[in-house]
Design an enzyme around this catalytic site. Structure first.
Site: not given
Ligand code: GLA
Length: 361
Positions: A16-18, A104-105, A107, A109, A154, A203
């Protein structure tokens, strides 16, 4: 047939810095999405997935609004549209999508899918964008596909990954500085078993709270706030303290100060839990279980609200630590966690012609 791969990512620290123009320290991981594509002449982009149900077909000119679709078709329509807006000729393809990045992990996707598909679409149309522009286009595709105002981390990680290095990214300048990962420690990812989706109003709420805090302080973004200015503002306090932790963590990584790095990870988790309030009781329990089992440090990774935890573990202890922490979480919560040790992977790109790599099962 041409094939393109794009990696998922795990964020070591800096969440939550980007979208606050701050710093992040992710690595592209050895879990990836592969898109194999053949040119066709029917004017459509058709995609099938080995893991996800349903066939997607949208006009190659980007005329379909992604919001009109459901499921993973939204991402396909989103990427087709943002590339059309940037001048990609409407070349049609038939594509097969295959991914080893768990959905949903936490990571990324979806970023891996967007970037791999974007590369295949650009290739089919003899069109190209510089990597940062490709990442921005895919970030916009995510926005219009899901309505979630995600940051750039991401997609930028997918296009700038380095084998065996984490990436210190300044999200204001988008400068990417690879920081080599040491041999003696492993990056362990443990999925709590609580699936999350970025289609979370929370979010967007957090992002709005950060923007309001910056405005109240008269600043362009929270990147410019000092610790004194945000002392009584928990959300902003997380962002300011997290930026400092990212810089300290990359310095610790460079000098091999693994104990210090682990402490920074755990401090980052406490800040996400208490100040930013994006953790869950299950994720907190998993972090504690990993620390008690001997991890040097652990924290939730990505947006939060479920998903995965990243832990720094002595390489020889990794499997043992993971097994003990997962057994405890299973006993305490009944969840079904899963774990893997990841390696840092190279940036997205074409698979070599005649590559021995096979589609994922
Ligand atoms: C998601 C978003 C990123 C970033 C993280 C939190 O992964 O896509 O842009 O904001 O959450 O750090």
């Amino acid at each position: 047939m041409r094939a393109f791969r794009a990696p998922g990512r795990v964020n070591l620290i800096g969440d939550h810095t980007d979208y606050n123009d701050g710093f992040v320290l992710p690595l592209a991981i050895d879990r990836e999405c592969v898109v194999r594509a053949d040119p066709t002449t029917d004017g459509n982009v058709v995609a099938r997935s080995k893991q996800l149900a349903g066939e997607v077909s949208v006009p190659a000119d980007g005329s379909v609004d992604p919001a009109a679709l459901t499921g993973w078709g939204r991402y396909v329509a989103g990427v087709v549209r943002v590339l059309a807006e940037r001048g990609r000729p409407a070349a049609a393809i038939e594509a097969t999508v295959s991914s080893t990045v768990p959905a949903g992990a936490g990571l990324s996707s979806s970023a891996a899918l967007e970037v791999a598909l974007a590369l295949a679409l650009c290739d089919a149309a003899s069109f190209s964008l510089p990597p940062v522009e490709l990442a921005r286009a895919c970030q916009e595709a995510e926005h219009i596909a899901t309505g979630v105002p995600c940051g750039i981390m991401d997609q930028l990680t997918a296009v700038t990954g380095h084998a065996d290095a984490a990436l210190l990214i300044d999200c204001r300048t988008l400068a990417v500085d690879p920081v080599p990962l040491p041999q003696g420690v492993a990056v362990l990812v443990v999925h709590s078993g609580v699936t999350r989706s970025l289609d979370e109003t929370r979010y967007a709420e957090r992002r709005a709270e950060c923007e309001e805090a910056a405005t109240a302080l008269g600043l362009a973004s929270l990147r410019d706030a000092s610790p004194d200015q945000v002392r009584a503002m928990p959300r902003a306090r997380h962002v300011v303290s997290e930026n400092a932790r990212v810089l300290a963590a990359s310095a610790a990584l460079r000098v091999g100060a693994h104990g210090m790095l682990g402490e920074l990870l755990s401090a980052g988790h406490a800040s996400l839990r208490d100040d930013f309030e994006v953790s869950t009781p299950e994720v907190d329990a998993l972090v504690t279980a990993l620390e008690d089992a001997g991890a040097l440090g652990a924290r939730l990774t990505g947006a939060g609200f479920g998903g995965s935890v990243v832990a720094l573990v002595g390489r020889r202890d990794a499997e043992d630590v993971a097994a003990r922490a997962m057994a405890r979480l299973r006993g305490e919560t009944g969840l079904k966690p899963s774990a893997f040790v990841c390696r840092a992977a190279a940036a997205a790109g074409p698979l070599p012609e005649g590559s021995e790599r096979r589609d994922h099962p």
